[in-house]
Design an enzyme around this catalytic site. Structure first.
Site, PDB file in Angstrom:
ATOM      1  N   ASP A  27       9.327   2.889   1.939  1.00 18.25           N
ATOM      2  CA  ASP A  27       7.644   3.940   2.469  1.00 18.25           C
ATOM      3  C   ASP A  27       7.592   3.671   3.468  1.00 18.25           C
ATOM      4  O   ASP A  27       7.412   2.958   4.312  1.00 18.25           O
ATOM      5  CB  ASP A  27       6.751   3.363   1.752  1.00 18.25           C
ATOM      6  CG  ASP A  27       5.524   4.381   1.564  1.00 18.25           C
ATOM      7  OD1 ASP A  27       5.423   4.479   2.727  1.00 18.25           O
ATOM      8  OD2 ASP A  27       4.565   3.987   0.803  1.00 18.25           O
ATOM      9  N   LYS A  56       2.291  11.081   7.259  1.00  9.85           N
ATOM     10  CA  LYS A  56       1.136  10.793   8.625  1.00  9.85           C
ATOM     11  C   LYS A  56       1.693  11.392   9.956  1.00  9.85           C
ATOM     12  O   LYS A  56       1.625  12.963   9.921  1.00  9.85           O
ATOM     13  CB  LYS A  56       1.117   9.493   9.021  1.00  9.85           C
ATOM     14  CG  LYS A  56      -0.011   8.390   7.535  1.00  9.85           C
ATOM     15  CD  LYS A  56      -0.192   7.193   7.964  1.00  9.85           C
ATOM     16  CE  LYS A  56      -1.311   6.592   6.770  1.00  9.85           C
ATOM     17  NZ  LYS A  56      -0.744   5.668   5.529  1.00  9.85           N
ATOM     18  N   PHE A 103       0.621  -1.269   0.041  1.00 13.75           N
ATOM     19  CA  PHE A 103      -0.083  -0.092  -0.012  1.00 13.75           C
ATOM     20  C   PHE A 103       1.070   1.413   0.048  1.00 13.75           C
ATOM     21  O   PHE A 103       1.433   1.661   1.344  1.00 13.75           O
ATOM     22  CB  PHE A 103      -0.804   0.195   1.133  1.00 13.75           C
ATOM     23  CG  PHE A 103      -1.753   1.644   1.132  1.00 13.75           C
ATOM     24  CD1 PHE A 103      -2.938   0.966   0.256  1.00 13.75           C
ATOM     25  CD2 PHE A 103      -1.895   2.643   1.327  1.00 13.75           C
ATOM     26  CE1 PHE A 103      -4.105   2.327   0.302  1.00 13.75           C
ATOM     27  CE2 PHE A 103      -2.152   3.574   1.804  1.00 13.75           C
ATOM     28  CZ  PHE A 103      -3.725   3.503   0.626  1.00 13.75           C
TER      29      PHE A 103
HETATM   30  C1  PLP Z   1      -0.992   5.818   4.502  1.00 14.26           C
HETATM   31  C2  PLP Z   1       0.097   5.621   3.304  1.00 14.26           C
HETATM   32  C3  PLP Z   1      -0.082   5.853   2.671  1.00 14.26           C
HETATM   33  C4  PLP Z   1      -0.570   7.132   1.269  1.00 14.26           C
HETATM   34  O1  PLP Z   1      -0.301   8.857   2.524  1.00 14.26           O
HETATM   35  P1  PLP Z   1      -1.362   9.624   2.225  1.00 14.26           P
HETATM   36  O2  PLP Z   1      -1.376  10.645   3.283  1.00 14.26           O
HETATM   37  O3  PLP Z   1      -3.107   8.613   2.677  1.00 14.26           O
HETATM   38  O4  PLP Z   1      -1.704  10.012   1.237  1.00 14.26           O
HETATM   39  C5  PLP Z   1       1.810   5.965   2.260  1.00 14.26           C
HETATM   40  N1  PLP Z   1       2.246   4.713   1.971  1.00 14.26           N
HETATM   41  C6  PLP Z   1       2.019   3.900   3.232  1.00 14.26           C
HETATM   42  C7  PLP Z   1       3.121   2.872   3.654  1.00 14.26           C
HETATM   43  C8  PLP Z   1       0.769   4.304   3.721  1.00 14.26           C
HETATM   44  O5  PLP Z   1       0.551   4.000   4.976  1.00 14.26           O
END
Ligand code: PLP
Length: 405
Positions: free
Chosen positions: A231, A260, A146
């Site tokens: 990520d 986040k 994700f």
């Molecule tokens: C939440 C998340 C995203 C995307 O972040 P948004 O602010 O919702 O666009 C990307 N990578 C990971 C691992 C995430 O948990």
């Protein structure tokens, strides 16, 4: 979950349903206030927040130091665009680089934008530095990933719900099984620009890869001259007990995406941080964002950095997380099939035949604990790192009552 006396809540939910697109399926709780690990709904009922906005609220709701930084900056200047310099951007980037041991920072807003930006940077680096023929670069990603919701990012999702009818998709990605280092080795070719991985897969259900996988990925990238992009948007910033989840494996990425919790639960703030010789491929006009690196976000981000510099949240995550997993572990075989996680972050698989994840989330909300299913019968637990041990136990007690058998 709404009952007749919940008129207020029902009205708000009806407005959402009528006027807001249906791209989410929230629980029937209408929050009007939050403080620390607690939120209050429009009826005045209190709930423990066991989700923390998917780790965007690592420091809880309205942490006083973060609110103070925001308020102070609101009284000064909030937005300049990048057409001009301002006095928060440089300090924010320098302080974040020092905290994370990186050399340069590209500020954006949402997590998806940070991942998009990392993909663009990796491709440009591949053509201009590595010498891959233009238009031929590939990025290797993991199944069940994700990384966000943009068209390019869903192009390499393996979740049909996230992809269906959003094509045509962006080419240039190859997908391998998460946690399988051999598959990763086989997927890397002379056209590979980067490997993009979550050190722990959050949305997939808090999937921790086998020991040594991330270190092996690092070695494979080094051998092939390929960038490792971590990520850490959900796993980073103390959630797993270390600043970055990769720190557990003593592995460094070439580029990190963070988001986040970086915005303190107050503003959207994301970055790509990493090697100077890679990020330097970006020249004026080639990439940007009107709100990226704005003064308000940078001021909040700097206050977040100050909290993380103390190590207190990393420590709390480690200690409370050990307690969380020990207690949840007692439910394995008694309602839970498996518990995974690191730090104050856990994925729980409810034993098949028990409640669905959705039913469990609803039952927990009725007991005053908010968390959310990820897939089918998996619950994700990620309380704010500021939560007290008593409140953590209160939430775990509710989980035991709901899923325990
Ligand atoms: C939440 C998340 C995203 C995307 O972040 P948004 O602010 O919702 O666009 C990307 N990578 C990971 C691992 C995430 O948990």
């Amino acid at each position: 979950m709404t009952t007749i006396e919940d008129r207020n809540a029902a009205e708000f939910i009806a407005l959402d349903e009528r006027w807001s697109t249906h791209n989410y399926h929230p629980l029937g709780v209408v929050i009007t206030e939050g403080e620390g690990a607690w939120v209050t709904d429009v009826q005045g009922r209190r709930y423990l927040d066991f989700l923390s906005a998917y780790s965007a609220l690592n420091f809880g709701h309205r942490h006083p130091a973060l609110v103070a930084a925001a308020v102070e900056q609101l009284g000064r200047v909030t937005l300049t665009s990048r057409a001009f310099h301002h006095d928060q951007l440089g300090p924010f980037c320098a302080e974040l680089a020092a905290l994370t041991g990186t050399e340069m920072v590209l500020p954006m807003n949402s997590g998806a934008e940070a991942v998009e930006s990392a993909i663009k940077v990796a491709r440009k680096w591949a053509y201009e530095v590595k010498g891959i023929p233009d238009g031929r670069a590939e990025i290797v990603v993991a199944g069940s990933n994700f990384h966000g919701r943009t068209t390019t990012i869903v192009s390499f999702s393996t979740d049909e719900t996230a992809r269906a009818h959003f094509g045509p998709f962006t080419p240039g990605f190859s997908v391998v099984k998460y946690g399988d280092a051999e598959a990763l080795r086989e997927a890397i070719t002379e056209r590979t620009a980067a490997v993009l991985l979550e050190p722990i897969q959050g949305e997939a259900g808090v999937i921790v890869p086998p020991d040594g996988y991330l270190a092996r990925a690092r070695r494979l990238c080094d051998e092939a001259g390929v960038l490792l992009i971590a990520d850490e948007i959900q796993s980073g910033l103390a959630r797993t007990g270390t600043l970055l989840a990769l720190d557990h494996e003593r592995v460094r990425a070439d580029l990190y995406t963070l988001g986040k919790a970086l915005g303190g639960g107050i503003v959207p703030l994301s970055v790509v941080a990493g090697r100077r010789d890679v990020l330097e491929v970006l020249k004026p006009g080639e990439h940007g964002s009107t709100f990226g690196g704005n003064p308000l976000a940078c001021a909040v981000g700097r206050a977040v950095i100050r909290l993380l510099e103390t190590g207190e949240f990393q420590r709390r995550s480690t200690e409370l997380g050990a307690h969380l997993r020990a207690r949840l572990g007692e439910l394995v075989g008694h309602g839970l099939a498996e518990v995974r996680g690191r730090g104050l972050w856990a994925g729980l698989d409810i034993t098949p035949g028990g409640l669905s994840g959705r039913q469990a989330s609803e039952a927990l909300a009725a007991k005053g604990v908010l968390c959310k299913e990820t897939h089918g019968n998996t619950l994700r637990v990620a309380p704010p790192l500021t939560i007290s041990r008593e409140d953590l136990d209160r939430g775990i007690d509710a989980i035991a009552e709901v899923v325990g058998r």
